[in-house]
Design a protein around this motif. Structure first.
Motif, short mmCIF file in Angstrom:
data_model
loop_
_atom_site.label_atom_id
_atom_site.label_comp_id
_atom_site.label_asym_id
_atom_site.label_seq_id
_atom_site.Cartn_x
_atom_site.Cartn_y
_atom_site.Cartn_z
N GLU A 1 40.10 49.31 29.59
CA GLU A 1 39.23 50.39 30.10
C GLU A 1 39.18 51.56 29.12
O GLU A 1 38.11 52.14 28.90
N ILE A 2 40.31 51.92 28.56
CA ILE A 2 40.30 53.02 27.59
C ILE A 2 39.51 52.63 26.35
O ILE A 2 38.71 53.41 25.84
N LEU A 3 39.73 51.41 25.87
CA LEU A 3 38.96 50.95 24.71
C LEU A 3 37.47 50.91 25.04
O LEU A 3 36.64 51.33 24.23
N ASP A 4 37.12 50.43 26.22
CA ASP A 4 35.71 50.36 26.61
C ASP A 4 35.09 51.76 26.72
O ASP A 4 33.90 51.93 26.45
N SER A 5 35.89 52.75 27.10
CA SER A 5 35.35 54.11 27.22
C SER A 5 34.87 54.62 25.85
O SER A 5 33.97 55.47 25.78
#
Length: 118
Positions: A34-38
């Motif tokens: 999720e952090i990478l996708d953000s």
């Protein structure tokens, strides 16, 4: 960290993902998908040439590694050093006259590493 961030860019990672991934590898903190996708929404200066997303990712790293007040102080140091070096913090001006931003991302990662290690 500089070389790793540049290598990740060369492999196709966007600027903010490259900084986050290089820092996670260097300092051993986990990154959720999720952090990478953000990072997809902030790359290329938020898609409008705004603030450099490598800097945004660097600030995120400081927030992960340090307590709030220390992270804020180190973030100010980061912004001051980048402005002193390139006279701006926005994507359009930082990326002007560059074929790609790999070297810039590497240099921002290097500045980040210096600040972390101080």
């Amino acid at each position: 960290m500089k070389e790793r961030a540049m290598a990740l860019c060369a492999e196709g990672e966007n600027c903010s993902r490259a900084v986050l991934r290089a820092a996670a590898e260097q300092y051993g903190f986990p990154l959720s998908q999720e952090i990478l996708d953000s990072c997809n929404a902030i790359s290329a200066g938020f898609g409008i040439g705004g603030m450099c997303s490598s800097l945004v990712a660097a600030v995120m790293v400081l927030g992960i590694l340090f307590p709030t007040e220390e992270a804020k102080q180190k973030s100010l140091i980061l912004f001051c050093r980048v402005r002193a070096r390139w006279h701006c913090i926005d994507c359009c001006r930082l990326s002007a006259n560059r074929m790609n931003c790999d070297d810039l991302i590497g240099e921002i990662s290097e500045i980040l590493e210096e600040i972390i290690d101080e």
